[in-house]
Design an enzyme around this catalytic site. Structure first.
Site, PDB file in Angstrom:
ATOM      1  CD  GLU A 173     -10.422  -4.570  -3.563  1.00  0.00           C
ATOM      2  OE1 GLU A 173      -9.772  -3.735  -2.905  1.00  0.00           O
ATOM      3  OE2 GLU A 173      -9.990  -5.715  -3.824  1.00  0.00           O
ATOM      4  CB  ALA A 198      -7.559 -11.864  -4.319  1.00  0.00           C
ATOM      5  CD  GLU A 214     -10.346  -7.200   1.104  1.00  0.00           C
ATOM      6  OE1 GLU A 214     -10.441  -7.183  -0.135  1.00  0.00           O
ATOM      7  OE2 GLU A 214     -11.236  -6.744   1.864  1.00  0.00           O
ATOM      8  N   GLY A 243     -11.702  -8.865  -3.504  1.00  0.00           N
ATOM      9  CA  GLY A 243     -11.370  -8.510  -4.868  1.00  0.00           C
ATOM     10  C   GLY A 243     -12.557  -8.581  -5.807  1.00  0.00           C
TER      11      GLY A 243
END
Length: 293
Positions: A147, A101, A167, A144
């Site tokens: 994911e 992200a 993360e 992300g």
């Protein structure tokens, strides 16, 4: 200049009107009608029935910002409505599928903003798509990005691909399914190791643990993903959607619930023209001609 602007506006309006009247053409006009900033789209394959969405933020290694995710959702809406599209491929560059992200965009967020804005709730559009989605992962699929790949139905990885949920090193945890989807795929011990260390795993390791279906040379990856989409597209789109739903039910429920759902869905196929055509074609030793009915 005013006349030029008026002419261009008129052309865009015409494109939008054509797409509105002909939903099946919408994806082909989508790139022209919308000023895409973060993704590229195309329709490919021998039968032009596979859509390819390419994440396109090269300077940011395809970091997933809100703008990119909105464009991705809009593209998926369009391709999902297009009856000629059998499967969708999501890919990035050889250097990065998506390196997580966008931390710069995320950094100022507060707890109350995350709660009140339901942060990341809209990032799951890929997982809700009825049509099969293949992730073609080259380079980094971190946070992300990993994911996003796991939201897809099938993951093909380039031989230099790297996966991670880093993360933990940023003082947070995965928020778009990293702790949940990963655990269901690779098991508790491996998921714990990946999430608690932030360590990267290579494509070969990812294949061994069942995270990816196949490892392919990087320069052939997207082509092989498109071929897979074409293979899926040779079957009934109606039955493909039912089968995808059944597999996802196995992924998300208990064995007994899944078995009941599968059996009832199997029974339901006997109400379709495509089931009748498929079995009749087999008995008559000829190729089936499916109609999605």
């Amino acid at each position: 200049m005013a006349n030029i602007a008026k002419t261009l506006a008129g052309r865009v309006h015409n494109v939008i009107q054509i797409a509105a009247k002909n939903p099946q053409l919408a994806p082909r006009f989508y790139s022209a009608a919308a000023n895409l900033e973060f993704i590229k789209t195309e329709v490919t394959g021998e039968k032009k029935n596979v859509a390819v969405i390419t994440l396109n933020r090269p300077k940011a290694l395809n970091a997933l910002c809100n703008g990119l995710m909105k464009e991705l959702s809009t593209a998926l809406d369009s391709f999902e409505k297009d009856k000629s599209i059998a499967a969708i491929v999501i890919t990035g560059s050889e250097k990065a599928f998506a390196a997580g992200a966008d931390i710069k965009e995320m950094q100022p967020n507060t707890y109350s903003q995350c709660i009140m804005g339901n942060f990341l709730n809209d990032w799951t559009r890929v997982a809700r798509c009825q049509k099969p989605i293949i992730a073609a992962v080259n380079g980094y699929a971190l946070g992300g990005g990993c994911e996003l790949a796991m939201m897809c139905d099938i993951i093909y990885a380039g031989d230099k691909a790297k996966f991670a949920q880093p993360e933990i090193a940023l003082g947070t945890i995965p928020g778009a399914g990293g702790t949940q989807r990963l655990t269901r795929v690779v098991g508790k011990s491996k998921a714990m190791e990946i999430c608690l260390t932030g360590n990267m795993i290579n494509a070969e390791e990812a294949e061994k643990m069942g995270l990816v279906s196949k490892v392919i040379p990087a320069d052939k990856l997207v082509g092989e993903a498109v071929k897979l989409g074409e293979k899926i597209g040779s079957h009934s789109g109606l039955i493909v959607q039912l089968c995808k739903e059944a597999v996802n039910t196995a992924y998300e429920t208990t064995l007994q619930e899944g078995l009941k759902f599968e059996r009832r869905t199997f029974h339901a196929t006997f109400s379709t023209e495509d089931r009748k055509e498929g079995m009749t074609a087999f008995v008559e030793k000829r190729p089936a001609k499916f109609s999605n009915l």
